[in-house]
Design an enzyme around this catalytic site. Structure first.
Site, PDB file in Angstrom:
ATOM      1  N   CYS A 112      47.584  47.916  48.614  1.00 56.78           N
ATOM      2  CA  CYS A 112      48.030  46.957  49.624  1.00 56.78           C
ATOM      3  C   CYS A 112      46.828  46.238  50.217  1.00 56.78           C
ATOM      4  CB  CYS A 112      48.736  47.685  50.766  1.00 56.78           C
ATOM      5  SG  CYS A 112      50.014  48.791  50.206  1.00 56.78           S
ATOM      6  N   ARG A 164      57.488  55.384  55.286  1.00 55.23           N
ATOM      7  CA  ARG A 164      56.050  55.731  55.220  1.00 55.23           C
ATOM      8  C   ARG A 164      55.523  56.181  56.573  1.00 55.23           C
ATOM      9  NH1 ARG A 164      54.094  51.383  53.315  1.00 55.23           N
ATOM     10  NH2 ARG A 164      54.745  52.097  51.266  1.00 55.23           N
ATOM     11  N   CYS A 207      58.440  45.312  52.502  1.00 55.80           N
ATOM     12  CA  CYS A 207      57.902  46.451  53.235  1.00 55.80           C
ATOM     13  C   CYS A 207      57.902  46.020  54.699  1.00 55.80           C
ATOM     14  CB  CYS A 207      56.489  46.762  52.759  1.00 55.80           C
ATOM     15  SG  CYS A 207      55.678  48.025  53.751  1.00 55.80           S
ATOM     16  N   CYS A 257      48.512  39.771  69.129  1.00 55.09           N
ATOM     17  CA  CYS A 257      49.267  41.034  69.071  1.00 55.09           C
ATOM     18  C   CYS A 257      48.516  42.117  69.869  1.00 55.09           C
ATOM     19  CB  CYS A 257      49.463  41.459  67.617  1.00 55.09           C
ATOM     20  SG  CYS A 257      50.070  40.090  66.596  1.00 55.09           S
ATOM     21  N   CYS A 315      50.800  45.041  46.817  1.00 52.43           N
ATOM     22  CA  CYS A 315      51.439  44.648  48.072  1.00 52.43           C
ATOM     23  C   CYS A 315      50.452  43.803  48.871  1.00 52.43           C
ATOM     24  CB  CYS A 315      51.812  45.897  48.869  1.00 52.43           C
ATOM     25  SG  CYS A 315      52.560  45.513  50.477  1.00 52.43           S
ATOM     26  N   CYS A 321      46.398  45.073  68.339  1.00 51.46           N
ATOM     27  CA  CYS A 321      45.558  44.833  67.159  1.00 51.46           C
ATOM     28  C   CYS A 321      44.086  44.634  67.494  1.00 51.46           C
ATOM     29  CB  CYS A 321      46.092  43.620  66.404  1.00 51.46           C
ATOM     30  SG  CYS A 321      45.291  43.391  64.806  1.00 51.46           S
ATOM     31  N   CYS A 368      41.397  36.758  64.105  1.00 52.94           N
ATOM     32  CA  CYS A 368      42.761  36.243  63.960  1.00 52.94           C
ATOM     33  C   CYS A 368      43.174  35.428  65.199  1.00 52.94           C
ATOM     34  CB  CYS A 368      43.728  37.411  63.757  1.00 52.94           C
ATOM     35  SG  CYS A 368      45.419  36.879  63.439  1.00 52.94           S
TER      36      CYS A 368
HETATM   37  N1  SAM Z   1      48.199  39.551  60.074  1.00 57.67           N
HETATM   38  C1  SAM Z   1      49.280  40.073  59.344  1.00 57.67           C
HETATM   39  C2  SAM Z   1      50.463  40.416  60.196  1.00 57.67           C
HETATM   40  O1  SAM Z   1      50.322  40.529  61.410  1.00 57.67           O
HETATM   41  O2  SAM Z   1      51.564  40.574  59.637  1.00 57.67           O
HETATM   42  C3  SAM Z   1      48.916  41.280  58.493  1.00 57.67           C
HETATM   43  C4  SAM Z   1      48.007  42.340  59.045  1.00 57.67           C
HETATM   44  S1  SAM Z   1      48.622  43.246  60.477  1.00 57.67           S
HETATM   45  C5  SAM Z   1      47.154  44.120  60.974  1.00 57.67           C
HETATM   46  C6  SAM Z   1      49.706  44.472  59.729  1.00 57.67           C
HETATM   47  C7  SAM Z   1      50.382  45.487  60.600  1.00 57.67           C
HETATM   48  O3  SAM Z   1      49.475  46.518  60.955  1.00 57.67           O
HETATM   49  C8  SAM Z   1      50.956  45.045  61.917  1.00 57.67           C
HETATM   50  O4  SAM Z   1      52.193  44.408  61.780  1.00 57.67           O
HETATM   51  C9  SAM Z   1      51.105  46.381  62.651  1.00 57.67           C
HETATM   52  O5  SAM Z   1      52.380  46.944  62.389  1.00 57.67           O
HETATM   53  C10 SAM Z   1      50.025  47.254  62.011  1.00 57.67           C
HETATM   54  N2  SAM Z   1      48.979  47.576  63.004  1.00 57.67           N
HETATM   55  C11 SAM Z   1      47.974  46.769  63.368  1.00 57.67           C
HETATM   56  N3  SAM Z   1      47.193  47.356  64.315  1.00 57.67           N
HETATM   57  C12 SAM Z   1      47.747  48.575  64.563  1.00 57.67           C
HETATM   58  C13 SAM Z   1      47.412  49.646  65.452  1.00 57.67           C
HETATM   59  N4  SAM Z   1      46.379  49.573  66.275  1.00 57.67           N
HETATM   60  N5  SAM Z   1      48.178  50.749  65.423  1.00 57.67           N
HETATM   61  C14 SAM Z   1      49.246  50.819  64.589  1.00 57.67           C
HETATM   62  N6  SAM Z   1      49.605  49.842  63.738  1.00 57.67           N
HETATM   63  C15 SAM Z   1      48.882  48.721  63.717  1.00 57.67           C
HETATM   64 FE1  SF4 Z   2      46.546  38.878  63.601  1.00 60.06          FE
HETATM   65 FE2  SF4 Z   2      46.497  41.500  64.085  1.00 60.06          FE
HETATM   66 FE3  SF4 Z   2      48.581  40.038  64.875  1.00 60.06          FE
HETATM   67 FE4  SF4 Z   2      48.197  40.455  62.235  1.00 60.06          FE
HETATM   68  S1  SF4 Z   2      48.663  42.009  63.786  1.00 60.06           S
HETATM   69  S2  SF4 Z   2      48.738  38.514  63.239  1.00 60.06           S
HETATM   70  S3  SF4 Z   2      45.948  40.496  62.173  1.00 60.06           S
HETATM   71  S4  SF4 Z   2      46.454  39.846  65.633  1.00 60.06           S
END
Ligand code: SAM
Ligand code: SF4
Ligand code: DTB
Length: 299
Positions: free
Chosen positions: A83, A246, A174, A43, A114, A46, A39
């Site tokens: 989802c 949730r 959501c 974040c 979802c 992530c 990606c």
């Molecule tokens: N890329 C898209 C986005 O950022 O909206 C969708 C996928 S992203 C992985 C979806 C959500 O997963 C994030 O907004 C975050 O809240 C959650 N998430 C991702 N990594 C996580 C982690 N290590 N621990 C807890 N929640 C996590």
């Molecule tokens: Fe990309 Fe992870 Fe951020 Fe979603 S949460 S935009 S997958 S880096």
């Protein structure tokens, strides 16, 4: 609310919960990562950001047939919502067409669908709504004042804009966040206030506990007092009385007793099945045993 004595807070959360829901009924959603890793975004929590080495193998968008196999297994295992998540900043038009075929297939299996695909461009929410998508997941993730310490490649207002597009297209939202990223209690309260102020509030509110992933900036985030996580669930329940709250990421690392406290605090939905997106979830057999020990009923 966060400062109430624990018993008083849980009592208020229970009162609110029982006014609007069957307090023994818990909804189960299954998750599938349809496009993993690589990606563009940064974040800090992530595993899927291309900007750091978390040892994750980067995948292509899954084929429709594979998605159908996973969705059927989830349905047969008892999930009522499926989802699908993609590690994108947002979907490209060609990819969106493929994802729409997946939505239709999930709906044909009799489940709610979802998606979580990142930021949506003009007209994309309408295309998803027309395909019958029930929910779009897009989290605020943390309080506005803390967001730029977690993500720098996009802003939280950009995420709010996507939520407005989803709402305008007539889909359910959501939207929740992550707790345990080193944020203060004030930031947690601010996240919940922002969520509750959405008009109407999100129908589904995922409260994720940070899963600390090696190789991410949050790898060594300071541990959160588990009672503070329960308090956050209780405050979410009170602030958003009619939303499904949730208990999301992080359940595998929680004891049964801590999960029970979360249900007592008003959580009434879980992610169900062996995987979240890139990390393991609590096993279905453990969940079934917990449900039966607590007299919880899947809905
Ligand atoms: N890329 C898209 C986005 O950022 O909206 C969708 C996928 S992203 C992985 C979806 C959500 O997963 C994030 O907004 C975050 O809240 C959650 N998430 C991702 N990594 C996580 C982690 N290590 N621990 C807890 N929640 C996590
Ligand atoms: Fe990309 Fe992870 Fe951020 Fe979603 S949460 S935009 S997958 S880096
Ligand atoms: C949400 O709020 N939590 C889910 C779902 N929406 C997409 C994702 C949790 C991801 C946990 C870390 C991982 O498995 O990569």
């Amino acid at each position: 609310m966060f400062e109430l004595p624990f018993a008083d807070l849980i009592f208020r959360a229970q009162e609110t919960h029982r006014r609007h829901f069957d307090a023994n009924a818990v909804q189960r959603s299954a998750l599938l990562s349809i496009k993993t890793g690589g990606c563009s975004e940064d974040c800090g929590y992530c595993s899927q950001s291309a900007r750091r080495d978390t040892g994750l193998e980067r995948g292509k968008l899954m084929e429709l047939a594979e998605v159908i196999t996973a969705a059927r297994a989830a349905r047969d295992g008892g999930a009522t919502r499926f989802c699908m998540g993609a590690a994108w900043r947002g979907p490209k038009e060609g990819d969106l067409a493929k994802v729409i075929a997946m939505v239709r297939a999930v709906k044909d299996l009799g489940m709610e669908a979802c998606l979580t695909l990142g930021l949506l461009g003009e007209g994309q929410a309408e295309q998803l709504a027309a395909a019958g998508l029930d929910y779009y997941n897009h989290n605020l993730d943390t309080g506005a004042e803390y967001y730029d310490q977690v993500v720098t490649t996009h802003s939280q207002p950009a995420r709010v804009d996507t939520l407005m597009k989803v709402r305008a297209a007539g889909m359910k939202i959501c939207c929740g966040g992550i707790i345990g990223m080193g944020e203060s209690r004030h930031v947690r309260a601010s996240l919940l206030a922002q969520l509750a102020k959405l008009d109407p509030p999100p129908e589904s509110v995922p409260i994720n506990h940070l899963v600390a992933i090696p190789g991410t900036p949050m790898e060594n985030a300071p541990p959160l007092d588990p009672f503070e996580f329960v308090r956050t669930i209780a405050c979410a329940r009170i602030a958003m009385p009619t939303s499904w709250v949730r208990l999301s990421a992080g359940r595998q690392q929680m004891s049964d007793e801590l999960q029970a406290l979360c249900f007592l605090a008003g959580a009434n939905s879980i992610f169900y099945g062996e995987r979240l997106l890139t990390t393991d979830n609590a096993e279905a057999s453990r969940d079934s045993a917990l449900f039966s020990r607590l007299g919880l009923r899947p809905v």
